[in-house]
Design an enzyme around this catalytic site. Structure first.
Site, short mmCIF file in Angstrom:
data_model
loop_
_atom_site.label_atom_id
_atom_site.label_comp_id
_atom_site.label_asym_id
_atom_site.label_seq_id
_atom_site.Cartn_x
_atom_site.Cartn_y
_atom_site.Cartn_z
N CYS A 106 7.00 -3.09 8.52
CA CYS A 106 6.93 -2.22 10.08
C CYS A 106 7.60 -2.32 11.25
CB CYS A 106 5.65 -2.79 10.17
SG CYS A 106 4.43 -2.53 9.12
N LYS A 144 9.11 1.37 11.61
CA LYS A 144 8.12 2.63 11.80
C LYS A 144 8.77 3.35 13.35
CE LYS A 144 3.81 1.80 11.76
NZ LYS A 144 2.22 1.71 12.40
N ASP A 166 -6.48 4.65 12.13
CA ASP A 166 -5.48 4.18 11.34
C ASP A 166 -5.48 4.21 10.18
OD1 ASP A 166 -4.77 0.38 11.78
OD2 ASP A 166 -7.11 0.66 12.07
N ASP A 192 1.53 3.83 3.74
CA ASP A 192 2.20 3.32 4.39
C ASP A 192 3.13 2.75 3.62
OD1 ASP A 192 3.62 1.58 6.43
OD2 ASP A 192 1.08 1.08 7.17
N ASP A 215 -5.04 -0.68 5.93
CA ASP A 215 -5.37 0.57 6.38
C ASP A 215 -7.65 0.72 6.36
OD1 ASP A 215 -3.25 0.42 8.32
OD2 ASP A 215 -2.53 1.81 6.69
N GLY A 265 2.07 7.47 -9.09
CA GLY A 265 2.95 7.56 -7.74
C GLY A 265 4.42 8.50 -7.84
N HIS A 266 4.90 8.05 -6.92
CA HIS A 266 6.06 9.22 -7.05
C HIS A 266 6.96 7.80 -6.35
CE1 HIS A 266 8.63 12.09 -6.68
NE2 HIS A 266 8.76 12.27 -5.31
N ASP A 298 -5.97 -2.59 12.51
CA ASP A 298 -4.93 -4.26 12.12
C ASP A 298 -4.01 -3.69 13.26
OD1 ASP A 298 -4.16 -1.75 11.15
OD2 ASP A 298 -3.44 -2.77 9.28
#
Length: 353
Positions: free
Chosen positions: A16, A19, A49, A66, A89, A136-137, A224
């Site tokens: 994080c 970010k 969140d 995220d 989240d 997903g990707h 969070d």
């Protein structure tokens, strides 16, 4: 499965700490069309969140995404941490995760077993949360990144937000502080295996147990603590609730060695971004050590939940969280919510009065 890949060596910043700063995000969204939908209960304009969209009176979906560069060298561990962080989240909004989609970027020459281990790590955490990986990707990129898009469900009557704290609420936090500093020390090979096992175990811990323990009590607001740090996320809570937060530095549980590393200047870049964003609305008493202040600006990857709970329920919530240990790593009564007196939104005192 053993792998020779050391993922943190492939990333300029970790977890994080990567970010984009909160202040920069606010500028990026300036001037966007003000599109309204009465069923969108929480959108990007709330700095919350996750997004929440009502499907019917008793059902809403909670959506979040995220992902970040590696914060652990071991691919399986990195996958677990990234997944736990994304799932958090949903818990912060009071929801229950049901499905997840992988989002991944990897170098073309990364060993296939390492890529598989990242995905396996994520899948184990999603399963632990009682949810399902549904797809997903992925793309090729010089720097690896991994995370999840997660969908959860909630009864809107039980929705938790970060902008609904009440004057008089007690603030309780559920993980030790200093994750960014300690992972920075590990990346610089200043900390050892004991510290690595401690901090990686902390980041892998789901916030599920803390969220479930809080449900019977009058929690008015929740968030969070992740990339914007204790002070950044607390500031968002105070601003959104039009209140003032008073924090007590001596009430926090810091990870071992973190204050020493901070005193040496071993700090992630996110500390400085968070300070620039929040310092105009944060007042820190002169007797609070600089190292403590720095760690309160430290970006937390997969940090804990911060509850603003009615004062009459604070003791019971604290006891319930302690009873859930070790699934709840720490229980700290870190401050109170006060009426805004026109001054800074967050005040950090060295000690509780």
């Amino acid at each position: 499965m053993e792998t020779k890949v050391k993922l943190t060596k492939l990333a300029d910043c970790a977890g994080c700490g990567a970010k984009v700063g909160a202040g920069e995000l606010a500028q990026l969204f300036e001037g966007f069309p003000d599109v309204r939908d009465p069923n969108l209960l929480v959108g990007f304009d709330h700095a919350d969140d996750a997004a929440v969209y009502k499907l019917r009176d008793d059902l809403a979906i909670v959506q979040t995404l995220d992902f970040f560069p590696p914060i652990a060298d071991d691919p399986f561990t990195f996958g677990q941490i990234a997944a736990a962080n994304a799932l958090s989240d949903i818990y912060a909004m009071g929801g229950r995760p049901i499905t997840a989609l992988n989002i991944m970027a990897v170098p073309e020459d990364m060993p296939k077993d390492a890529v598989r281990e990242i995905l396996r790590g994520g899948a184990t955490k999603v399963a632990e949360a009682g949810a399902i990986v549904a797809g997903g990707h992925s793309i090729y990129d010089a720097e690896p990144k991994y995370g999840l898009s997660v969908t959860g469900v909630i009864d809107p009557a039980n929705l938790l937000r970060n902008d609904a704290a009440h004057v008089g609420d007690v603030l309780i936090y559920t993980k030790p502080v200093g994750i960014g500093v300690l992972t920075t020390a590990l990346k610089g090979e200043l900390a050892g295996e004991v510290e690595r096992e401690l901090v990686e175990g902390l980041m892998r811990t789901l916030n599920r147990a803390a969220a479930e323990a809080a449900r019977p009590y009058r929690v008015h607001a929740c968030t969070d603590i992740t990339g914007f740090a204790v002070l950044g996320h607390t500031l968002e809570l105070a601003q959104g609730s039009d209140t003032q937060v008073e924090l007590y530095a001596n009430a926090f549980e810091f990870l071992p060695g973190v204050l020493d590393y901070a005193s040496m200047g071993i700090l992630p870049a996110g500390v400085y971004r968070n300070r620039r964003y929040a310092e105009a609305e944060v007042e820190i008493d002169a007797d609070v050590p600089l190292a403590v202040a720095d760690v309160l600006f430290d970006p937390q990857t997969s940090g804990g939940l911060l509850f603003a709970v009615d004062a009459e329920d604070a003791d019971a919530l604290e006891a319930a969280l302690r009873a859930a240990s070790p699934a709840v790593p720490a229980v700290q009564r870190i401050g109170v919510v006060r009426e805004h007196d026109g001054g800074p939104r967050v005040r950090v005192r060295a000690h509780r009065p």
